[in-house]
Enzyme design. Structure first.
Site, PDB file in Angstrom:
ATOM      1  N   PRO A 154     -32.501  18.845  17.124  1.00 30.93           N
ATOM      2  CG  PRO A 154     -32.398  16.415  16.884  1.00 30.93           C
ATOM      3  CD  PRO A 154     -32.354  17.570  16.197  1.00 30.93           C
ATOM      4  CD  GLU A 155     -32.325  23.774  20.990  1.00 28.80           C
ATOM      5  OE1 GLU A 155     -31.868  24.192  22.079  1.00 28.80           O
ATOM      6  OE2 GLU A 155     -33.058  24.195  20.353  1.00 28.80           O
TER       7      GLU A 155
END
Ligand code: ZN
Length: 275
Positions: free
Chosen positions: A2-3
């Site tokens: 996840p960014e």
């Protein structure tokens, strides 16, 4: 992993569930999540706390508590949150922690690869903790083109590696770095400090546009990521280069290529991304 857009999506969906609620029970079943602190100590400290606000810095989720302490959650590779009515969470062998709220909701943390972390920090420790790890947020108004230029100045690292360095800019990971460089028509191997004024201006716009698109589409679902409401993100349908080796460039046609930069797979168009 996840960014920024994925973590921001998690924040937006979990904030209305957590904010204003008091934690009435907490169970942390995986010692890796809180180490070196004993998981039971963290769980005990959370019980009775009311959640004031759910915030985000870079890829960190900040659960701010009424006592002034903050639960700092990093999802790393495969962490995710899920909420449901009390007792209604689906069976899950990968659940690492559960919070019960006085509002009649349960919040579960699941993590297949188990690299995620929960750290409970005192008010005095939060600011130094974050400032040692994170550069500026790329989507705030004060993140100007001039600021990006200052950060890049003198950097000999490839621009791809520069974008991934959380101490320079917070929240950018492999997907959005590649997508931003394609949008800016910059080859990922170019040294960051050698980019011209026009290129930096393009990169500034491109980075923000790629991240905003990701937030708008609730992130990208590859393998494990799903939102707290249980829905997948839609950004993966909009990738121009990431994971698209051999497929035609959306802008100029030739096949997208893959290379490795700083140990990370990097996708780019060999024609329209200037080397
Ligand atoms: Zn192209």
């Amino acid at each position: 992993m996840p960014e920024l857009p994925e973590v921001e999506t998690v924040r937006r969906q979990i904030a209305p569930v957590l904010e204003g609620a008091t934690i009435t029970a907490a169970e942390i079943v995986d010692p890796r999540l809180t180490r070196p602190v004993e998981p039971d100590l963290v769980a005990e400290a959370l019980v009775g706390e009311r959640v004031a606000e759910v915030d985000r810095r870079g890829k960190y989720l900040l659960v701010r508590l009424d006592s002034g302490r903050t639960l700092v959650v990093h999802l790393r590779m495969t962490g995710s949150l899920r909420h449901a009515a009390a007792g209604e969470l689906p069976e899950d062998a990968h659940r690492r922690a559960t919070l019960r709220l006085d509002t009649g909701r349960d919040v579960a943390y699941r993590d297949v690869r188990r690299f995620g972390t929960w750290e409970l920090l005192d008010p005095d420790h939060l600011r130094p903790y974050l400032s040692a790890r994170l550069g500026p947020e790329p989507l705030v108004a004060s993140f100007s083109g001039a600021k990006l230029a200052r950060l890049a100045e003198g950097r000999r690292a490839p621009v791809k590696s520069f974008l991934l360095d959380q101490r320079r800019i917070a929240g950018v990971g492999n997907i959005y770095a590649d997508e931003a460089l394609w949008r800016a028509r910059i080859h990922p191997r170019r040294p960051a400090g050698e980019l011209g004024e026009d290129e930096l201006a393009r990169l500034h716009r491109a980075l923000r546009a790629a991240l905003r698109k990701g937030v708008e589409l609730q992130g990208s679902t590859l393998r494990e990521y799903s939102t707290p409401n249980g829905t997948p993100g839609r950004m993966q349908r909009e990738f121009h280069v990431y994971g698209r080796e051999g497929e035609p460039c959306d802008r100029c046609g030739p096949p997208i290529e893959r290379t490795v930069i700083g140990g990370r797979g990097s996708w780019f168009c060999p024609v329209c991304q200037q080397s």
